[in-house]
Write a protein that holds these residues in place. Sequence first.
Motif, PDB file in Angstrom:
ATOM      1  N   UNK A  70      39.876  50.798  29.656  1.00  8.34           N
ATOM      2  CA  UNK A  70      39.585  49.371  29.552  1.00  8.34           C
ATOM      3  C   UNK A  70      39.436  48.794  30.959  1.00  8.34           C
ATOM      4  N   UNK A  71      38.898  47.599  31.008  1.00  6.27           N
ATOM      5  CA  UNK A  71      38.699  46.960  32.305  1.00  6.27           C
ATOM      6  C   UNK A  71      38.513  45.469  32.136  1.00  6.27           C
ATOM      7  N   UNK A  72      38.134  44.815  33.229  1.00  4.82           N
ATOM      8  CA  UNK A  72      38.030  43.352  33.246  1.00  4.82           C
ATOM      9  C   UNK A  72      36.570  42.940  33.430  1.00  4.82           C
ATOM     10  N   UNK A  73      36.329  41.664  33.174  1.00  5.31           N
ATOM     11  CA  UNK A  73      34.954  41.135  33.205  1.00  5.31           C
ATOM     12  C   UNK A  73      34.601  40.458  34.526  1.00  5.31           C
ATOM     13  N   UNK A  87      41.947  35.754  39.512  1.00  2.38           N
ATOM     14  CA  UNK A  87      42.726  36.960  39.227  1.00  2.38           C
ATOM     15  C   UNK A  87      42.331  38.012  40.266  1.00  2.38           C
ATOM     16  N   UNK A  88      43.325  38.578  40.960  1.00  2.00           N
ATOM     17  CA  UNK A  88      43.001  39.507  42.048  1.00  2.00           C
ATOM     18  C   UNK A  88      42.791  40.932  41.541  1.00  2.00           C
ATOM     19  N   UNK A  89      42.151  41.738  42.394  1.00  2.19           N
ATOM     20  CA  UNK A  89      41.919  43.148  42.052  1.00  2.19           C
ATOM     21  C   UNK A  89      43.245  43.893  41.894  1.00  2.19           C
ATOM     22  N   UNK A  90      44.223  43.583  42.735  1.00  3.09           N
ATOM     23  CA  UNK A  90      45.502  44.314  42.623  1.00  3.09           C
ATOM     24  C   UNK A  90      46.200  43.988  41.302  1.00  3.09           C
ATOM     25  N   UNK A 100      35.798  47.161  36.465  1.00  4.42           N
ATOM     26  CA  UNK A 100      35.660  45.706  36.582  1.00  4.42           C
ATOM     27  C   UNK A 100      34.163  45.391  36.625  1.00  4.42           C
ATOM     28  N   UNK A 101      33.720  44.530  35.733  1.00  2.00           N
ATOM     29  CA  UNK A 101      32.328  44.068  35.764  1.00  2.00           C
ATOM     30  C   UNK A 101      32.191  43.047  36.891  1.00  2.00           C
ATOM     31  N   UNK A 102      31.179  43.210  37.707  1.00  2.00           N
ATOM     32  CA  UNK A 102      30.888  42.192  38.733  1.00  2.00           C
ATOM     33  C   UNK A 102      29.407  41.831  38.676  1.00  2.00           C
ATOM     34  N   UNK A 103      29.138  40.556  38.873  1.00  2.00           N
ATOM     35  CA  UNK A 103      27.747  40.109  38.937  1.00  2.00           C
ATOM     36  C   UNK A 103      27.037  40.068  37.603  1.00  2.00           C
ATOM     37  N   UNK A 128      40.967  48.507  45.413  1.00  2.00           N
ATOM     38  CA  UNK A 128      42.155  48.503  44.540  1.00  2.00           C
ATOM     39  C   UNK A 128      42.189  49.746  43.639  1.00  2.00           C
ATOM     40  N   UNK A 129      41.218  50.650  43.816  1.00  2.80           N
ATOM     41  CA  UNK A 129      41.254  51.919  43.070  1.00  2.80           C
ATOM     42  C   UNK A 129      40.551  51.883  41.724  1.00  2.80           C
ATOM     43  N   UNK A 130      39.741  50.871  41.489  1.00  3.96           N
ATOM     44  CA  UNK A 130      39.006  50.773  40.218  1.00  3.96           C
ATOM     45  C   UNK A 130      37.504  50.945  40.493  1.00  3.96           C
ATOM     46  N   UNK A 131      36.745  51.006  39.410  1.00  3.52           N
ATOM     47  CA  UNK A 131      35.299  51.235  39.526  1.00  3.52           C
ATOM     48  C   UNK A 131      34.546  49.970  39.147  1.00  3.52           C
ATOM     49  N   UNK A 132      33.685  49.477  40.028  1.00  7.27           N
ATOM     50  CA  UNK A 132      32.880  48.305  39.651  1.00  7.27           C
ATOM     51  C   UNK A 132      31.702  48.693  38.758  1.00  7.27           C
TER      52      UNK A 132
END
Length: 268
Positions: A70-73, A87-90, A100-103, A128-132
């Motif tokens: 799972x991830x964030x938008x 909300x921060x990356x950490x 994390x979805x960006x853009x 922060x160790x996640x994938x955009x």
Amino acid sequence: MAQQRVPLIAGNWKMNQNHQEAVVLVQKLSWVLQDKKHDYERVEVTVLPPFTDLRSVQTIVDGDRMRLSYGAQDVSVHDSGAYTGEISASMLAKLGCTYVVVGHSERREYHHEDDALVAAKALKTIDAGMTPIVCVGEGLEVRNEAAHVAHCTQQVEGSLAGFSPDQVAEAVIAYEPVWAIGTGEVATPDDAQEVCEAIRTQVAKTWSSQAAERVRILYGGSVKAANAAAIMAQPDVDGALVGGASLQAEEFAAICRFYDLPDLSGVA
Ligand SMILES: O=C[C@H](O)COP(=O)(O)O
């Protein structure tokens, strides 16, 4: 599709599902996929709920040892401090987010996010160790002027500015023609392939051919079980970013198992 790129099916729930509904939807999705004996090594599955659902999703995914991620938008470009509502990356990494979805075009349109901000958010995500999952795509006007390929490749350049070739290789790019989002208007498989191929060529030119071979490029825009197989059959399409159809467990699971679906692209 090249053998080494594991397809990714990502469900962007947008501003839908409260934290209780999120638990039910994730459980149902996991059950349906388990029932079908889904091989997560063959097709990776992720869901992208609203921020308020993430702790509940983390608890159910960890507690039931689910194989989906799972991830964030979205994410803040700042690390901490007086940034009300952000909300921060950490914080997202601490909640076990993988992506994390960006853009996303809805952030670009309603919140006036530009390529520089998108690139900064993507780099915070990586730090922060996640994938955009970096979204690009053209509006209808650009498409009608036949300027869509140049538009999208320029967005890739700008939205991944400052990335090393290895960071590009590990990232996910999502091509989402804005005119096909939530409209029922789906790009043809050839439309999707045209832009995804151009993006890969651009990555090879700007970063490296290895990055181009490894980066996963998704298509998004009215993806459903009925059109998933034809879109996924394209050599430069490595998955889908699914909006509306990701809110129905059975439909989304069918998209995740696109290789079982008939290719109906030739059927009128
Ligand atoms: O992030 C997902 C896309 O915006 C596509 O949404 P949609 O599948 O509802 O068209």
